[in-house]
Design a protein around this motif. Structure first.
Motif, PDB file in Angstrom:
ATOM      1  N   CYS A  88       0.923  -1.344   0.067  1.00  0.00           N
ATOM      2  CA  CYS A  88       0.001  -0.035   0.244  1.00  0.00           C
ATOM      3  C   CYS A  88       0.951   1.070  -0.060  1.00  0.00           C
ATOM      4  O   CYS A  88       2.309   1.085   0.246  1.00  0.00           O
ATOM      5  CB  CYS A  88      -0.948  -0.109   1.293  1.00  0.00           C
ATOM      6  SG  CYS A  88      -2.164  -1.314   1.296  1.00  0.00           S
ATOM      7  N   VAL A 107       1.669   8.003   2.674  1.00  0.00           N
ATOM      8  CA  VAL A 107       1.616   9.249   2.336  1.00  0.00           C
ATOM      9  C   VAL A 107       1.823  10.122   3.380  1.00  0.00           C
ATOM     10  O   VAL A 107       1.240   9.890   4.552  1.00  0.00           O
ATOM     11  CB  VAL A 107       0.225   9.770   1.625  1.00  0.00           C
ATOM     12  CG1 VAL A 107       0.323  11.135   1.001  1.00  0.00           C
ATOM     13  CG2 VAL A 107       0.016   8.632   0.535  1.00  0.00           C
ATOM     14  N   ALA A 112      -2.749   4.354   2.232  1.00  0.00           N
ATOM     15  CA  ALA A 112      -3.499   4.443   1.285  1.00  0.00           C
ATOM     16  C   ALA A 112      -3.393   3.447   0.239  1.00  0.00           C
ATOM     17  O   ALA A 112      -2.654   3.114  -0.561  1.00  0.00           O
ATOM     18  CB  ALA A 112      -3.292   5.760   0.451  1.00  0.00           C
ATOM     19  N   TRP A 148      -5.659   0.467  -2.104  1.00  0.00           N
ATOM     20  CA  TRP A 148      -6.729   0.809  -3.133  1.00  0.00           C
ATOM     21  C   TRP A 148      -7.990   1.203  -2.337  1.00  0.00           C
ATOM     22  O   TRP A 148      -8.644   2.119  -2.680  1.00  0.00           O
ATOM     23  CB  TRP A 148      -7.038  -0.366  -4.094  1.00  0.00           C
ATOM     24  CG  TRP A 148      -7.350  -1.559  -3.757  1.00  0.00           C
ATOM     25  CD1 TRP A 148      -6.693  -2.572  -3.016  1.00  0.00           C
ATOM     26  CD2 TRP A 148      -8.911  -1.865  -3.408  1.00  0.00           C
ATOM     27  NE1 TRP A 148      -7.919  -3.633  -2.565  1.00  0.00           N
ATOM     28  CE2 TRP A 148      -9.159  -3.127  -2.905  1.00  0.00           C
ATOM     29  CE3 TRP A 148      -9.934  -1.010  -3.522  1.00  0.00           C
ATOM     30  CZ2 TRP A 148     -10.278  -3.781  -2.796  1.00  0.00           C
ATOM     31  CZ3 TRP A 148     -11.460  -1.636  -3.311  1.00  0.00           C
ATOM     32  CH2 TRP A 148     -11.519  -3.008  -2.805  1.00  0.00           C
ATOM     33  N   ALA A 156      -7.922   4.433  -0.657  1.00  0.00           N
ATOM     34  CA  ALA A 156      -7.880   5.592  -1.337  1.00  0.00           C
ATOM     35  C   ALA A 156      -9.032   5.995  -1.990  1.00  0.00           C
ATOM     36  O   ALA A 156      -9.537   6.914  -2.168  1.00  0.00           O
ATOM     37  CB  ALA A 156      -6.837   5.341  -2.304  1.00  0.00           C
ATOM     38  N   LEU A 174      -7.244  10.102   1.740  1.00  0.00           N
ATOM     39  CA  LEU A 174      -6.495  11.170   1.474  1.00  0.00           C
ATOM     40  C   LEU A 174      -7.521  12.304   1.677  1.00  0.00           C
ATOM     41  O   LEU A 174      -6.705  13.357   2.479  1.00  0.00           O
ATOM     42  CB  LEU A 174      -6.047  10.961   0.215  1.00  0.00           C
ATOM     43  CG  LEU A 174      -5.175   9.636  -0.150  1.00  0.00           C
ATOM     44  CD1 LEU A 174      -5.133   9.509  -1.737  1.00  0.00           C
ATOM     45  CD2 LEU A 174      -4.024   9.506   0.498  1.00  0.00           C
ATOM     46  N   ILE A 209       4.325  10.756  -1.537  1.00  0.00           N
ATOM     47  CA  ILE A 209       3.834   9.275  -1.832  1.00  0.00           C
ATOM     48  C   ILE A 209       4.987   8.262  -1.603  1.00  0.00           C
ATOM     49  O   ILE A 209       6.087   8.460  -2.491  1.00  0.00           O
ATOM     50  CB  ILE A 209       2.986   8.967  -3.011  1.00  0.00           C
ATOM     51  CG1 ILE A 209       2.026  10.045  -3.089  1.00  0.00           C
ATOM     52  CG2 ILE A 209       2.485   7.415  -3.119  1.00  0.00           C
ATOM     53  CD1 ILE A 209       1.403  10.031  -4.634  1.00  0.00           C
ATOM     54  N   TYR A 232      -2.915   6.544  -9.231  1.00  0.00           N
ATOM     55  CA  TYR A 232      -4.084   7.141  -8.545  1.00  0.00           C
ATOM     56  C   TYR A 232      -4.197   7.799  -7.406  1.00  0.00           C
ATOM     57  O   TYR A 232      -4.959   8.876  -7.246  1.00  0.00           O
ATOM     58  CB  TYR A 232      -4.994   5.900  -8.463  1.00  0.00           C
ATOM     59  CG  TYR A 232      -6.399   5.859  -7.689  1.00  0.00           C
ATOM     60  CD1 TYR A 232      -7.585   6.399  -8.609  1.00  0.00           C
ATOM     61  CD2 TYR A 232      -6.739   5.475  -6.529  1.00  0.00           C
ATOM     62  CE1 TYR A 232      -8.696   6.586  -8.358  1.00  0.00           C
ATOM     63  CE2 TYR A 232      -7.904   5.757  -6.220  1.00  0.00           C
ATOM     64  CZ  TYR A 232      -9.163   5.978  -6.695  1.00  0.00           C
ATOM     65  OH  TYR A 232     -10.384   6.363  -6.404  1.00  0.00           O
ATOM     66  N   VAL A 233      -3.392   7.429  -6.496  1.00  0.00           N
ATOM     67  CA  VAL A 233      -2.926   8.390  -5.371  1.00  0.00           C
ATOM     68  C   VAL A 233      -2.799   9.468  -5.572  1.00  0.00           C
ATOM     69  O   VAL A 233      -3.215  10.654  -4.912  1.00  0.00           O
ATOM     70  CB  VAL A 233      -2.202   7.567  -4.274  1.00  0.00           C
ATOM     71  CG1 VAL A 233      -1.715   8.385  -3.100  1.00  0.00           C
ATOM     72  CG2 VAL A 233      -2.858   6.001  -3.684  1.00  0.00           C
ATOM     73  N   GLU A 234      -1.801   9.892  -6.543  1.00  0.00           N
ATOM     74  CA  GLU A 234      -1.168  11.208  -6.812  1.00  0.00           C
ATOM     75  C   GLU A 234      -2.386  11.920  -7.337  1.00  0.00           C
ATOM     76  O   GLU A 234      -2.697  13.286  -7.166  1.00  0.00           O
ATOM     77  CB  GLU A 234      -0.191  10.870  -7.847  1.00  0.00           C
ATOM     78  CG  GLU A 234       0.275  12.486  -8.141  1.00  0.00           C
ATOM     79  CD  GLU A 234       1.691  12.262  -9.234  1.00  0.00           C
ATOM     80  OE1 GLU A 234       2.411  13.182  -9.342  1.00  0.00           O
ATOM     81  OE2 GLU A 234       1.682  11.378  -9.760  1.00  0.00           O
ATOM     82  N   LYS A 272      -5.650  11.798  -6.851  1.00  0.00           N
ATOM     83  CA  LYS A 272      -6.441  12.027  -5.544  1.00  0.00           C
ATOM     84  C   LYS A 272      -5.989  13.164  -5.034  1.00  0.00           C
ATOM     85  O   LYS A 272      -6.791  14.052  -4.550  1.00  0.00           O
ATOM     86  CB  LYS A 272      -6.917  10.743  -4.708  1.00  0.00           C
ATOM     87  CG  LYS A 272      -7.364   9.700  -5.463  1.00  0.00           C
ATOM     88  CD  LYS A 272      -8.900   9.828  -5.535  1.00  0.00           C
ATOM     89  CE  LYS A 272      -9.698   9.367  -4.366  1.00  0.00           C
ATOM     90  NZ  LYS A 272     -11.015   9.316  -4.407  1.00  0.00           N
ATOM     91  N   GLN A 322       6.333  11.751  -5.604  1.00  0.00           N
ATOM     92  CA  GLN A 322       6.329  10.636  -5.657  1.00  0.00           C
ATOM     93  C   GLN A 322       7.792   9.887  -5.187  1.00  0.00           C
ATOM     94  O   GLN A 322       8.766  10.605  -6.028  1.00  0.00           O
ATOM     95  CB  GLN A 322       5.836   9.684  -6.760  1.00  0.00           C
ATOM     96  CG  GLN A 322       4.088   9.650  -7.018  1.00  0.00           C
ATOM     97  CD  GLN A 322       4.000   8.561  -7.878  1.00  0.00           C
ATOM     98  OE1 GLN A 322       4.429   7.698  -8.042  1.00  0.00           O
ATOM     99  NE2 GLN A 322       2.926   9.024  -8.984  1.00  0.00           N
TER     100      GLN A 322
END
Length: 255
Positions: free
Chosen positions: A108, A111, A126, A128, A131, A136, A157, A203-205, A207, A218
């Motif tokens: 995972c 962050v 985070a 999936w 997230a 977040l 991240i 995807y996290v970035e 969001k 990252q």
């Protein structure tokens, strides 16, 4: 210990994305396993966490981690807690100096967040599920409630599983498309029919950027592929090993 460039210029924040290296654990937990939730020797985990605390210049009992449950829950930290009384949550925020916020991961995305001017920091786990579930956004909201301003928040991240190593099934893919039709851009077909490769860090970035915070960075390291440097739940599963270690990512406000 890996560093995020946007954090290195923050004079009042200590941070680090720790690898699996530099600890005392043995076997499948070698060597810097910081997860009390593993079946590793508890004395080894404690010593590993002492070493992490030393790198952050914080007292070991003030290096805090959560009972992570893949949720959007955020804990507001006002004082340290014992490991066996950690709150069930997947993020935490504080404006108290001298307390290190730690996130445990093994694929995972960890962050870390900071608004140095407001003296407010945060940390989130985070995967999936967290997230897509809003962990977040909830972290950013909790930071602003303590006085942070979105345009000043820096987020980084840490090491997590990369798109090249994260194969998922059709149900996983469909769940993301059901949440937002534009989520298809985070998937590409895999070599196996009906399966996809999922870009968790991307995807996290996205969001985080959608939360209108100031800076997002990252580390860009894959926990699955770099077996000598990182623990990986998915790699352990593929090898049919009985358990896995957890690396820690943490930050602390300095006085």
């Amino acid at each position: 210990m890996l560093k995020a460039k946007p954090f290195e210029v923050l004079s009042h924040v200590h941070h680090g994305f720790f690898t699996r290296e530099g600890g005392v654990s043995k076997g499948i937990y070698a060597s810097l396993n910081c997860g009390y939730g593993s079946d590793d020797d508890g004395a080894c985990v404690r010593e590993n966490r002492v070493r992490v605390a030393g790198k952050l210049s914080v007292e070991p009992e003030k290096l805090l981690t959560l009972y992570q449950i893949h949720s959007p829950e955020v804990a507001v930290v006002t004082e340290p807690w014992a490991p066996d009384s950690a709150p069930q949550a997947d993020a935490m925020v504080t404006d108290k100096p001298g307390i290190a916020l730690g996130i445990l991961t093994a694929d995972c995305a960890p962050v870390l967040f900071a608004d140095e001017k407001a003296h407010v920091i945060g940390a989130a786990h985070a995967g999936w599920k967290g997230a897509i579930g809003g962990v977040l956004e909830a972290t950013v909201e909790a930071m602003t409630a303590l006085g942070a301003e979105r345009n000043r928040i820096v987020a980084a991240i840490g090491p997590c599983i990369s798109k090249d190593a994260y194969e998922v099934g059709a149900e996983f893919h469909d769940r993301f498309l059901g949440d937002d039709g534009l989520n298809g851009k985070w998937f590409s077909p895999s070599a196996n029919a009906g399966h996809f490769m999922f870009d968790l860090p991307g995807y996290v970035e996205a969001k985080l950027k959608a939360s209108d915070i100031g800076t997002v960075a990252q580390i860009g390291r894959c926990t699955y592929q770099e077996q000598k440097r990182f623990f990986s739940f998915r790699r352990t599963t593929h090898r049919k090993e009985k358990d896995y270690g957890r690396q820690i990512s943490a930050l602390m406000l300095r006085d």
